[in-house]
Design a protein around this motif. Structure first.
Motif, mmCIF file in Angstrom:
data_model
loop_
_atom_site.group_PDB
_atom_site.id
_atom_site.type_symbol
_atom_site.label_atom_id
_atom_site.label_comp_id
_atom_site.label_asym_id
_atom_site.label_seq_id
_atom_site.Cartn_x
_atom_site.Cartn_y
_atom_site.Cartn_z
ATOM 1 N N ASP A 12 0.854 -1.177 0.000
ATOM 2 C CA ASP A 12 0.000 0.000 0.000
ATOM 3 C C ASP A 12 0.891 1.227 0.000
ATOM 4 N N HIS A 112 -3.615 10.143 -1.194
ATOM 5 C CA HIS A 112 -4.084 9.129 -2.137
ATOM 6 C C HIS A 112 -3.487 7.772 -1.756
ATOM 7 N N LYS A 113 -4.316 6.763 -1.774
ATOM 8 C CA LYS A 113 -3.884 5.412 -1.446
ATOM 9 C C LYS A 113 -3.860 4.561 -2.714
ATOM 10 N N ILE A 114 -2.723 3.912 -2.969
ATOM 11 C CA ILE A 114 -2.549 3.075 -4.151
ATOM 12 C C ILE A 114 -2.053 1.697 -3.711
ATOM 13 N N ILE A 121 -1.532 -2.428 -10.397
ATOM 14 C CA ILE A 121 -1.629 -1.198 -9.610
ATOM 15 C C ILE A 121 -3.091 -0.778 -9.561
ATOM 16 N N GLU A 122 -3.609 -0.583 -8.365
ATOM 17 C CA GLU A 122 -5.024 -0.245 -8.205
ATOM 18 C C GLU A 122 -5.173 0.969 -7.287
ATOM 19 N N TYR A 123 -5.991 1.927 -7.723
ATOM 20 C CA TYR A 123 -6.263 3.112 -6.914
ATOM 21 C C TYR A 123 -7.295 2.761 -5.847
ATOM 22 N N GLU A 124 -6.962 3.015 -4.572
ATOM 23 C CA GLU A 124 -7.807 2.587 -3.459
ATOM 24 C C GLU A 124 -8.705 3.689 -2.905
#
Length: 216
Positions: A12, A112-114, A121-124
């Motif tokens: 994360d 921003h959490k990735i 890679i996913e934007y959380e």
């Protein structure tokens, strides 16, 4: 700054930066200050007249303010000196409180959490907290929670330079689930370390207090 924590092959990552205000935001603030800090303190009949003007879609913004100014001038001229003084004092206090609130709101950090899982890679999600972190050591992830210590500072026309510190805890959805604000007023963070469920924070003005806070 960014913070990266790892668990096996899943990471994360957190990216933070200062929040920027949109173009022409100062014009919006002027209207909000009038509607939120001034209008509620006017006589009810004056408030009704002003709201009717604001609802009139056939008038331009300039024409609305011209008519509102005329309403305020008639109201003011119809008051005696004591009424004028009381109203001015009330409005000045309300405007001071509103400006302090807005100053704090304008000084925010966006987070921003990735999530990185192997090659994916996913934007959380995205969160916001008041104030600014000192560096990457002011941020930490612990048992699924993101923790961040910040300093809020701004100039106040009555109190001068206002400064205080905050501690926030955000959940997996980047929503604030815990906060401790206005820590060590008139001082700023000079060092922060997260160790397990505790955070050690050094603030400074004339002395160097060491604060130990526990996250439950």
């Amino acid at each position: 700054p960014s913070l990266v924590g790892s668990e096996m092959c899943i990471r994360d990552s957190y990216i933070t930066y200062q929040k920027h205000l949109p173009y022409r935001y100062s014009e919006v603030l002027q209207k909000e200050r009038f509607n939120e800090a001034i209008l509620p303190h006017l006589p009810e009949d004056v408030q009704d007249k002003i709201r009717d003007i604001q609802k009139n879609g056939s008038l331009s913004s300039y024409e609305q303010w011209e008519r509102i100014s005329e309403v305020l001038e008639r109201m003011y001229n119809g008051m005696d000196e004591d009424e004028k003084r009381r109203l001015i004092d009330e409005i000045e206090e309300a405007v001071r409180e509103w400006e302090n609130k807005i100053e704090a709101e304008m000084r925010k950090t966006v987070i921003h959490k990735i999530r990185i899982d192997g090659g994916n890679i996913e934007y959380e999600g995205r969160g916001e907290v008041e104030g600014y972190p000192l560096n990457q050591f002011s941020m930490d992830e612990y048992q699924g929670y993101f923790r961040i210590a910040t300093t809020t500072s701004f100039w106040n026309r009555d109190r001068g330079y206002v400064e205080y510190n905050n501690l926030y805890v955000l959940d997996e959805k980047m929503e604030v689930v815990g906060e401790l604000k206005r820590i060590a007023e008139n001082e700023r963070i000079y060092s922060t370390r997260f160790m397990g469920d505790r955070v050690y924070m050094v603030t400074f003005k004339r002395t160097d207090p060491l604060l130990s806070l526990i996250h439950i």
